[in-house]
Design a protein around this motif. Structure first.
Motif, mmCIF file in Angstrom:
data_model
loop_
_atom_site.group_PDB
_atom_site.id
_atom_site.type_symbol
_atom_site.label_atom_id
_atom_site.label_comp_id
_atom_site.label_asym_id
_atom_site.label_seq_id
_atom_site.Cartn_x
_atom_site.Cartn_y
_atom_site.Cartn_z
ATOM 1 N N LEU A 13 29.361 -11.450 -34.358
ATOM 2 C CA LEU A 13 30.394 -11.856 -35.111
ATOM 3 C C LEU A 13 31.539 -12.303 -34.534
ATOM 4 C CD1 LEU A 13 29.602 -9.452 -37.775
ATOM 5 C CD2 LEU A 13 29.057 -11.682 -38.094
ATOM 6 N N PRO A 14 32.389 -13.223 -35.035
ATOM 7 C CA PRO A 14 33.531 -13.799 -34.382
ATOM 8 C C PRO A 14 34.708 -12.749 -34.328
ATOM 9 C CG PRO A 14 32.779 -15.305 -36.113
ATOM 10 C CD PRO A 14 31.964 -14.192 -36.366
ATOM 11 N N GLU A 15 35.305 -12.990 -33.190
ATOM 12 C CA GLU A 15 36.237 -12.015 -32.659
ATOM 13 C C GLU A 15 36.201 -10.554 -32.690
ATOM 14 O OE1 GLU A 15 40.237 -13.504 -34.011
ATOM 15 O OE2 GLU A 15 39.282 -15.613 -34.157
ATOM 16 N N VAL A 16 34.871 -10.003 -32.816
ATOM 17 C CA VAL A 16 34.613 -8.633 -32.995
ATOM 18 C C VAL A 16 34.690 -8.029 -31.539
ATOM 19 C CG1 VAL A 16 32.768 -6.820 -33.225
ATOM 20 C CG2 VAL A 16 33.201 -8.852 -35.009
ATOM 21 N N VAL A 17 35.347 -6.750 -31.557
ATOM 22 C CA VAL A 17 35.401 -5.940 -30.259
ATOM 23 C C VAL A 17 34.865 -4.494 -30.496
ATOM 24 C CG1 VAL A 17 37.416 -7.279 -29.183
ATOM 25 C CG2 VAL A 17 37.741 -5.233 -30.728
ATOM 26 N N ALA A 103 41.358 -15.046 -44.126
ATOM 27 C CA ALA A 103 40.513 -16.012 -44.969
ATOM 28 C C ALA A 103 40.389 -17.098 -43.962
ATOM 29 C CB ALA A 103 41.430 -16.522 -46.076
ATOM 30 N N ALA A 104 41.193 -17.359 -42.982
ATOM 31 C CA ALA A 104 41.111 -18.617 -41.927
ATOM 32 C C ALA A 104 39.716 -18.455 -41.059
ATOM 33 C CB ALA A 104 42.376 -18.605 -41.236
ATOM 34 N N LEU A 105 39.513 -17.188 -40.615
ATOM 35 C CA LEU A 105 38.439 -16.896 -40.022
ATOM 36 C C LEU A 105 37.166 -16.805 -40.717
ATOM 37 C CD1 LEU A 105 37.783 -16.356 -37.124
ATOM 38 C CD2 LEU A 105 37.822 -13.910 -37.632
#
Length: 108
Positions: A13-17, A103-105
């Motif tokens: 998933l986007p930007e997950v750490v 919301a943007a992501l």
């Protein structure tokens, strides 16, 4: 599914750490936890909305359970991994991720 499957899918998933919360691996977006992995118990705790929680409990009461107490009333939900399929795991991870995504992501 296995704990390593949760890790692999969550990190797609986007930007997950990945970090740790109370000794358990967790997955975060912007510092906000959306899933905590209980490796030994082979379960994941997910940050769902109360509506999402009600839906998954109705659809699969043998797999999902609200976390006890106030956390569970807020939507935090436990998922046993041994009988869940990949599609269902992906869907609830995405739902939990969306609860913390700006919301943007998220694109919605």
């Amino acid at each position: 599914m296995r704990p390593e499957d949760v890790r692999a899918l969550a990190l797609l998933l986007p930007e997950v750490v990945e970090a740790a919360h109370q000794g358990h691996p967790d997955f975060r977006l912007g510092g906000r936890i959306f899933a905590t992995l209980w490796v030994e118990e082979e379960r994941v705790v997910l940050r769902l909305t109360p509506d999402d929680q009600a839906r998954v409990l109705a659809d699969s009461p043998d797999l999902f359970a609200p976390v006890p107490g106030a956390w569970g009333r807020r939507g935090w939900t436990s998922l046993d991994l041994w009988d869940v399929d990949e599609a269902a795991l992906r869907a609830v991870l995405l739902a939990a991720w969306r609860n913390v995504a700006p919301a943007a992501l998220d694109g919605e």
